[in-house]
Design an enzyme around this catalytic site. Sequence first.
Site, short mmCIF file in Angstrom:
data_model
loop_
_atom_site.label_atom_id
_atom_site.label_comp_id
_atom_site.label_asym_id
_atom_site.label_seq_id
_atom_site.Cartn_x
_atom_site.Cartn_y
_atom_site.Cartn_z
N GLY A 24 6.56 7.72 5.90
CA GLY A 24 5.86 7.74 4.61
C GLY A 24 4.80 8.83 4.57
O GLY A 24 3.81 8.71 3.86
N ASN A 26 4.87 11.60 3.19
CA ASN A 26 4.93 12.49 2.03
C ASN A 26 3.93 12.13 0.94
O ASN A 26 3.91 12.77 -0.11
CB ASN A 26 6.36 12.51 1.44
CG ASN A 26 6.78 11.17 0.87
OD1 ASN A 26 7.24 10.31 1.60
ND2 ASN A 26 6.59 10.97 -0.42
N GLY A 28 0.06 9.65 -0.18
CA GLY A 28 -1.02 8.71 0.11
C GLY A 28 -1.64 8.84 1.49
O GLY A 28 -1.98 9.94 1.95
N GLY A 30 -0.31 8.33 4.45
CA GLY A 30 0.55 9.01 5.43
C GLY A 30 0.38 10.52 5.38
O GLY A 30 0.33 11.19 6.43
N SER A 160 -2.17 -4.72 7.12
CA SER A 160 -3.12 -4.82 6.00
C SER A 160 -3.92 -6.11 6.15
O SER A 160 -3.42 -7.11 6.67
CB SER A 160 -2.35 -4.87 4.68
OG SER A 160 -3.20 -5.27 3.64
N TYR A 194 4.30 -9.46 -0.17
CA TYR A 194 3.61 -8.31 0.43
C TYR A 194 2.85 -8.77 1.68
O TYR A 194 2.96 -8.17 2.75
CB TYR A 194 2.64 -7.67 -0.59
CG TYR A 194 1.93 -6.45 -0.05
CD1 TYR A 194 2.50 -5.19 -0.16
CD2 TYR A 194 0.70 -6.55 0.61
CE1 TYR A 194 1.87 -4.07 0.36
CE2 TYR A 194 0.06 -5.44 1.14
CZ TYR A 194 0.64 -4.20 1.00
OH TYR A 194 0.02 -3.09 1.53
N1 LIG Z 1 -3.44 1.77 -0.35
C1 LIG Z 1 -3.95 0.62 0.06
O1 LIG Z 1 -4.92 0.08 -0.52
C2 LIG Z 1 -3.36 -0.08 1.24
C3 LIG Z 1 -4.00 -1.22 1.74
C4 LIG Z 1 -3.46 -1.87 2.85
C5 LIG Z 1 -2.32 -1.37 3.45
N2 LIG Z 1 -1.71 -0.26 2.93
C6 LIG Z 1 -0.48 0.21 3.59
O2 LIG Z 1 -0.58 1.60 3.84
C7 LIG Z 1 0.73 2.17 3.90
C8 LIG Z 1 0.77 3.46 3.09
O3 LIG Z 1 0.60 3.15 1.73
P1 LIG Z 1 -0.11 4.13 0.68
O4 LIG Z 1 -1.24 3.38 0.12
O5 LIG Z 1 -0.33 5.45 1.28
O6 LIG Z 1 1.01 4.18 -0.46
P2 LIG Z 1 1.97 5.35 -0.96
O7 LIG Z 1 1.19 6.54 -1.34
O8 LIG Z 1 2.84 4.72 -2.00
O9 LIG Z 1 2.82 5.70 0.32
C9 LIG Z 1 3.89 4.90 0.75
C10 LIG Z 1 4.86 5.77 1.50
O10 LIG Z 1 5.94 4.94 1.98
C11 LIG Z 1 7.16 5.59 1.64
N3 LIG Z 1 8.31 4.69 1.51
C12 LIG Z 1 8.48 3.69 0.62
N4 LIG Z 1 9.72 3.16 0.75
C13 LIG Z 1 10.34 3.87 1.74
C14 LIG Z 1 11.63 3.83 2.31
N5 LIG Z 1 12.57 2.98 1.90
N6 LIG Z 1 11.92 4.69 3.32
C15 LIG Z 1 11.00 5.58 3.74
N7 LIG Z 1 9.76 5.69 3.22
C16 LIG Z 1 9.44 4.84 2.22
C17 LIG Z 1 6.86 6.26 0.31
O11 LIG Z 1 7.85 7.22 0.04
P3 LIG Z 1 8.29 7.60 -1.47
O12 LIG Z 1 7.32 8.63 -1.93
O13 LIG Z 1 9.68 8.09 -1.29
O14 LIG Z 1 8.22 6.32 -2.27
C18 LIG Z 1 5.49 6.85 0.60
O15 LIG Z 1 5.61 8.03 1.33
C19 LIG Z 1 1.68 1.08 3.41
O16 LIG Z 1 2.30 0.47 4.54
C20 LIG Z 1 0.77 0.08 2.73
O17 LIG Z 1 1.29 -1.23 2.75
C21 LIG Z 1 -2.20 0.39 1.85
#
Ligand SMILES: NC(=O)c1ccc[n+]([C@@H]2O[C@H](COP(=O)([O-])OP(=O)(O)OC[C@H]3O[C@@H](n4cnc5c(N)ncnc54)[C@H](OP(=O)(O)O)[C@@H]3O)[C@@H](O)[C@H]2O)c1
Length: 328
Positions: A24, A26, A28, A30, A160, A194
């Site tokens: 991931g 690409n 947020g 990641g 999380s 979730y």
């Molecule tokens: N943001 C928060 O407040 C928060 C809080 C607690 C935990 N987290 C955790 O942090 C992590 C990153 O989340 P983020 O906030 O950075 O959100 P994000 O910007 O939506 O990033 C999520 C990433 O996961 C990828 N992904 C989703 N489905 C996938 C699949 N089938 N195969 C491969 N990659 C896939 C997405 O790719 P696409 O662009 O192709 O969709 C994107 O690159 C997640 O595990 C989330 O649960 C986030």
Amino acid sequence: MSATFNFTFDDIPNLERKVAIVTGGNSGLGEVIARELARKGCKVYIASRSHSRAEAAIARIREDIGTDENLAFLELDLETMKGAVMAAKFFMKLETRLDILVANAGLGGIKSELTPEGYERNFGVKHLGHFAFVSTLLPLIQQTADGNVDSDVRIVIMSSKSYENSHPIDFDNVRTTYHSWFAFLTLREMLQRYSRSKLANLYFMRELADLVKDRKNIYVNACHPGLVYTHIFDLSTSPLPWYMQLVGQLEAKLLGINVNDGVKTALFLAADRRVVDKNIKGILMYPGPTDGFVYFSNIYIRTINKLGLDDEARKQLWRFSEAALEKA
Ligand SMILES: NC(=O)c1ccc[n+]([C@@H]2O[C@H](COP(=O)([O-])OP(=O)(O)OC[C@H]3O[C@@H](n4cnc5c(N)ncnc54)[C@H](OP(=O)(O)O)[C@@H]3O)[C@@H](O)[C@H]2O)c1
């Protein structure tokens, strides 16, 4: 061991010759994790299901750090364990070492659907996909640790704080979708799915850490980033009515911490020297003092709750995941 750490990006040491994968990467959190590892000379694979989104992220990182020399795309779709295994095997043909693996990819407010292998997507993508990917890479990770006397190899699992709201994992439930005519019930079930997937991430980390506990230089840990406004809050494909989508987005936008603070728990575990010096293994790290809500100062090791420490439940999840992988 001090449980609170002051960490800035300057604490990341030189990572030249090291190789990392960020799932991931690409978007947020990641993307920022990939950026900061690459800035320090690490060769970083952005593991993504979309070549164009990965290339766009690489272009943004290049803008920031001045080069894309250390960045590469690895095709990975976590929707199926079969695909995740193939991606891992492909990677093992490209590289002879893997020093840092950040299992970060995830999804949030989504329409409830089953993956092609028959699991609800929260559990299928975030847990089973990563289980298949990381397990397949484990021999390479062990080889990296063995082949270099002074090497320290890191696996970071993005969990999380929401795992704290989870009910125990119900293995029949992970094969079902959900829908209710009442928006509130849909929201409740969506959040529960979730949270359970994040509990699964935590169990996976703890079992993995146990598996390699005799390997001095492999460090497996998990983290919570805090509340961070990213694409995960794009709830337009969720089953929620518009006003609930709006509340979710406003909450993250107004009360969250910024993405550069949100990546600190993951980057500390992925690269900071103190992980080795203090032998930090099998722990869960949070941003303090409010767990990444409103305000950020330091990062700290959080005590895992009773459900998260349930050893029988984590072993049961491991057996279930192994059987699912076998079947796939
Ligand atoms: N943001 C928060 O407040 C928060 C809080 C607690 C935990 N987290 C955790 O942090 C992590 C990153 O989340 P983020 O906030 O950075 O959100 P994000 O910007 O939506 O990033 C999520 C990433 O996961 C990828 N992904 C989703 N489905 C996938 C699949 N089938 N195969 C491969 N990659 C896939 C997405 O790719 P696409 O662009 O192709 O969709 C994107 O690159 C997640 O595990 C989330 O649960 C986030």
